[in-house]
Design a protein around this motif. Structure first.
Motif, short mmCIF file in Angstrom:
data_model
loop_
_atom_site.label_atom_id
_atom_site.label_comp_id
_atom_site.label_asym_id
_atom_site.label_seq_id
_atom_site.Cartn_x
_atom_site.Cartn_y
_atom_site.Cartn_z
N SER A 63 18.59 -26.98 -60.69
CA SER A 63 18.62 -25.90 -59.69
C SER A 63 18.62 -26.46 -58.27
O SER A 63 19.29 -25.92 -57.39
CB SER A 63 17.42 -24.97 -59.90
OG SER A 63 16.19 -25.68 -59.75
N LEU A 64 17.87 -27.52 -58.05
CA LEU A 64 17.83 -28.15 -56.74
C LEU A 64 19.18 -28.78 -56.40
O LEU A 64 19.70 -28.62 -55.29
CB LEU A 64 16.73 -29.21 -56.69
CG LEU A 64 16.64 -30.04 -55.40
CD1 LEU A 64 16.34 -29.16 -54.20
CD2 LEU A 64 15.59 -31.14 -55.55
N HIS A 65 19.74 -29.51 -57.36
CA HIS A 65 20.99 -30.19 -57.10
C HIS A 65 22.16 -29.21 -56.94
O HIS A 65 23.07 -29.46 -56.15
CB HIS A 65 21.26 -31.21 -58.21
CG HIS A 65 20.26 -32.31 -58.24
ND1 HIS A 65 19.81 -32.91 -59.39
CD2 HIS A 65 19.57 -32.91 -57.22
CE1 HIS A 65 18.91 -33.84 -59.10
NE2 HIS A 65 18.76 -33.86 -57.78
N GLU A 66 22.10 -28.11 -57.66
CA GLU A 66 23.12 -27.07 -57.47
C GLU A 66 23.05 -26.51 -56.05
O GLU A 66 24.09 -26.30 -55.40
CB GLU A 66 22.92 -25.94 -58.48
CG GLU A 66 23.33 -26.29 -59.90
CD GLU A 66 22.97 -25.18 -60.87
OE1 GLU A 66 22.59 -24.07 -60.41
OE2 GLU A 66 23.07 -25.40 -62.09
N ALA A 67 21.84 -26.27 -55.56
CA ALA A 67 21.67 -25.73 -54.21
C ALA A 67 22.13 -26.73 -53.15
O ALA A 67 22.74 -26.35 -52.15
CB ALA A 67 20.21 -25.35 -53.97
N MET A 68 21.85 -28.01 -53.36
CA MET A 68 22.29 -29.04 -52.42
C MET A 68 23.81 -29.10 -52.36
O MET A 68 24.40 -29.17 -51.27
CB MET A 68 21.73 -30.41 -52.84
CG MET A 68 20.22 -30.54 -52.69
SD MET A 68 19.57 -32.02 -53.52
CE MET A 68 20.33 -33.33 -52.54
N ARG A 69 24.45 -29.06 -53.50
CA ARG A 69 25.91 -29.12 -53.55
C ARG A 69 26.52 -27.85 -52.96
O ARG A 69 27.54 -27.91 -52.26
CB ARG A 69 26.37 -29.35 -54.99
CG ARG A 69 25.92 -30.69 -55.57
CD ARG A 69 26.38 -30.87 -57.01
NE ARG A 69 27.82 -31.10 -57.06
CZ ARG A 69 28.41 -32.28 -56.90
NH1 ARG A 69 27.68 -33.37 -56.67
NH2 ARG A 69 29.71 -32.40 -56.96
N TYR A 70 25.90 -26.73 -53.21
CA TYR A 70 26.37 -25.47 -52.64
C TYR A 70 26.33 -25.53 -51.11
O TYR A 70 27.26 -25.08 -50.43
CB TYR A 70 25.48 -24.34 -53.15
CG TYR A 70 25.84 -22.94 -52.67
CD1 TYR A 70 26.72 -22.14 -53.39
CD2 TYR A 70 25.26 -22.42 -51.51
CE1 TYR A 70 27.02 -20.85 -52.96
CE2 TYR A 70 25.56 -21.13 -51.08
CZ TYR A 70 26.44 -20.34 -51.81
OH TYR A 70 26.74 -19.07 -51.38
N ALA A 71 25.27 -26.11 -50.58
CA ALA A 71 25.10 -26.19 -49.13
C ALA A 71 26.13 -27.10 -48.48
O ALA A 71 26.65 -26.81 -47.40
CB ALA A 71 23.70 -26.68 -48.79
N ILE A 72 26.44 -28.23 -49.12
CA ILE A 72 27.28 -29.24 -48.50
C ILE A 72 28.75 -29.07 -48.83
O ILE A 72 29.62 -29.28 -47.98
CB ILE A 72 26.80 -30.65 -48.91
CG1 ILE A 72 25.39 -30.90 -48.39
CG2 ILE A 72 27.76 -31.72 -48.39
CD1 ILE A 72 25.27 -30.87 -46.87
N LEU A 73 29.06 -28.69 -50.05
CA LEU A 73 30.46 -28.65 -50.49
C LEU A 73 31.07 -27.26 -50.33
O LEU A 73 32.14 -27.00 -50.86
CB LEU A 73 30.57 -29.12 -51.94
CG LEU A 73 30.05 -30.54 -52.21
CD1 LEU A 73 30.16 -30.88 -53.69
CD2 LEU A 73 30.82 -31.57 -51.38
N GLY A 74 30.42 -26.41 -49.58
CA GLY A 74 30.91 -25.04 -49.43
C GLY A 74 31.85 -24.85 -48.26
O GLY A 74 31.83 -23.83 -47.59
N GLY A 75 32.68 -25.84 -47.97
CA GLY A 75 33.60 -25.72 -46.85
C GLY A 75 33.00 -26.25 -45.57
O GLY A 75 32.02 -26.99 -45.58
N GLY A 76 33.58 -25.89 -44.47
CA GLY A 76 33.11 -26.39 -43.18
C GLY A 76 34.20 -27.18 -42.49
O GLY A 76 35.14 -27.68 -43.12
N LYS A 77 34.07 -27.34 -41.18
CA LYS A 77 35.09 -27.99 -40.39
C LYS A 77 35.04 -29.51 -40.48
O LYS A 77 35.99 -30.20 -40.16
CB LYS A 77 34.95 -27.56 -38.92
CG LYS A 77 35.15 -26.06 -38.71
CD LYS A 77 34.89 -25.64 -37.28
CE LYS A 77 33.41 -25.68 -36.92
NZ LYS A 77 32.60 -24.68 -37.65
N ARG A 78 33.88 -30.04 -40.87
CA ARG A 78 33.67 -31.49 -40.97
C ARG A 78 33.89 -32.18 -39.62
O ARG A 78 34.45 -33.29 -39.56
CB ARG A 78 34.57 -32.12 -42.04
CG ARG A 78 34.47 -31.49 -43.42
CD ARG A 78 33.05 -31.43 -43.95
NE ARG A 78 32.98 -30.96 -45.33
CZ ARG A 78 31.92 -30.38 -45.87
NH1 ARG A 78 30.83 -30.19 -45.13
NH2 ARG A 78 31.92 -30.00 -47.13
N VAL A 79 33.45 -31.52 -38.55
CA VAL A 79 33.63 -32.08 -37.22
C VAL A 79 32.92 -33.43 -37.08
O VAL A 79 33.48 -34.39 -36.52
CB VAL A 79 33.13 -31.10 -36.14
CG1 VAL A 79 33.03 -31.77 -34.78
CG2 VAL A 79 34.06 -29.90 -36.06
#
Length: 325
Positions: A63-79
Motif C-alpha cells: 500500500s505504501l509503495h503503490e502510493a509512492m508510485r502514484y505520487a511520482i509516476l502520475g505525470g508532471g512537467k518534469r521541470v
C-alpha cells in the motif's frame, strides 16, 4: 536515448575562466530548437529512471509503495529533471551520470506536493488532473508516502554512479535545499503568511525558499557531478537558477488566477480561497507579469558569458515563463 554530443563535449572546466568574458565550449553546433527536440527523450528518460528507482508496487508494504508510485509516476512537467539534464548539456556531462540526481530532486518535489495537498496544509483534492494522494489512499498513507519519498531521494544519491566526493556534494546540496532554510522553511513561511498582508521583500524571500531552492538544486546537482568546476561558472548558473525559480513561482501564481483547469490539472482560484500571499494578489496581474519578465531577463543576463553552450537553459527559461500549465 539519442543525445548528440553527450559525453563528447570538452569539459567546461578546461575552457571557462571568469577572469575575462569567455565562452564555455559546449556542443559544436547547438541551439534552443535542437534542445527542444531532445526534451521528449529526456522526459521519457526521467520516467524510466524514476520507475526503476521506486520500489515495486508488489513489494511489502504494497500500500505504501503503490502510493509512492502514484505520487511520482502520475505525470508532471518534469521541470527539475529537465533542468538537471539541460545543465549537464551546458557542462558536457553524460546524462547517464545525471539520472540519479534528476530522480532525487523529482522525488523531493513529489514529496513536497503530497504533503502540500494534505488537509492540514493546502487541502487540495486534485493534482495533475486526478485525485491527490490523500484522496486516493488516505491521509496517513499520504504522510508516510511523502516521508518515504524524501528518504529514498537521498538513498538514490548515496548509491549513485558518481564518485564519492560528488555524491557527498549532491547529498549536501539537496539537504540544504529541502530543509528548514530551504523548501520546508518556505512552506512554513507560506502557511504563516495566509490571510495577512506581506511586503514585497517577504513574498520574494518566501518564494525563493518554497520554490526557488529546489529549482536551484536541480542545477546545482549537475554542477556537483563535475568536480573542479570553475567557481565563476557555477556562480552564474546559480544566479540563473535563482532568477528562473522566482519566475516559475510567479507564473504559477498567475496560472492559479487565469489558467485553464483542463491544462493545469488542478482547481483554479485555490490561492485566493486559502488566503495565500501571491504576486497577483500583491501587485495585480500586469505588474506580476512584469516581475516575471524581469526575473527572466536576469536569468538571461546570468547566462550571457557562457555563450551558445547555455542554449539548453535558455530554452528551459523560456518554457518556464511561457508555460500554460
Amino acid at each position: 536515448m539519442n543525445t548528440p554530443h553527450a559525453g563528447q563535449w570538452t569539459s567546461a572546466t578546461t575552457h571557462c575562466t571568469m577572469t575575462r568574458i569567455a565562452i564555455c565550449k559546449g556542443p559544436p553546433v547547438d541551439s534552443m530548437t535542437s534542445f527542444e527536440s531532445r526534451v521528449p527523450d529526456y522526459v521519457d528518460r526521467a520516467e524510466r529512471a524514476l520507475d526503476a528507482r521506486l520500489p515495486a508496487a508488489a513489494t511489502a508494504p504494497s500500500s505504501l509503495h503503490e502510493a509512492m508510485r502514484y505520487a511520482i509516476l502520475g505525470g508532471g512537467k518534469r521541470v527539475r529533471p529537465l533542468l538537471c539534464y539541460a545543465t549537464g548539456e551546458v557542462l558536457g556531462i553524460d546524462p547517464d551520470r545525471l539520472d540519479d540526481p534528476a530522480c532525487a530532486v523529482e522525488m523531493i518535489h513529489g514529496f513536497s506536493l503530497v504533503h502540500d495537498d494534505l488537509p492540514s496544509m493546502d487541502d487540495d483534492a486534485l493534482r495533475r488532473g486526478r485525485p491527490t494522494v490523500h484522496k486516493a489512499y488516505g491521509t496517513a498513507a499520504a504522510i508516510l508516502a511523502g516521508d518515504a519519498l524524501q528518504t529514498l531521494a537521498f538513498a538514490v544519491l548515496a548509491d549513485g554512479k558518481s564518485a564519492s566526493a560528488s555524491r557527498i556534494g549532491m547529498v549536501r546540496t539537496l539537504a540544504q535545499a529541502t530543509g528548514s532554510l530551504g523548501m520546508t522553511g518556505g512552506q512554513t513561511m507560506d502557511l504563516e503568511a495566509e490571510s495577512r498582508h506581506v511586503e514585497l521583500a517577504e513574498l520574494e524571500e518566501l518564494n525563493r525558499r518554497k520554490t526557488g531552492c529546489l529549482i536551484r538544486a536541480a542545477v546545482a546537482l549537475a554542477c556537483d557531478a563535475l568536480p573542479g568546476l570553475d567557481a565563476g561558472v557555477r556562480r552564474r548558473l546559480g544566479d540563473f537558477a535563482d532568477s528562473i525559480g522566482l519566475a516559475f513561482q510567479i507564473r504559477d501564481d498567475l496560472l492559479d488566477v487565469e489558467g485553464d483547469e483542463n491544462l493545469t490539472g488542478k482547481a483554479g482560484g485555490a490561492d485566493a480561497a486559502h488566503g495565500k500571499s501571491t504576486w497577483p494578489g500583491l501587485l495585480g496581474l500586469d505588474a506580476a507579469r512584469q516581475r516575471a519578465d524581469s526575473a527572466y531577463s536576469d536569468a538571461m543576463q546570468a547566462l550571457q558569458p557562457l555563450g551558445d553552450s547555455a542554449d539548453p537553459l535558455r530554452w528551459m527559461a523560456e518554457y518556464i515563463v511561457q508555460r500554460n500549465h
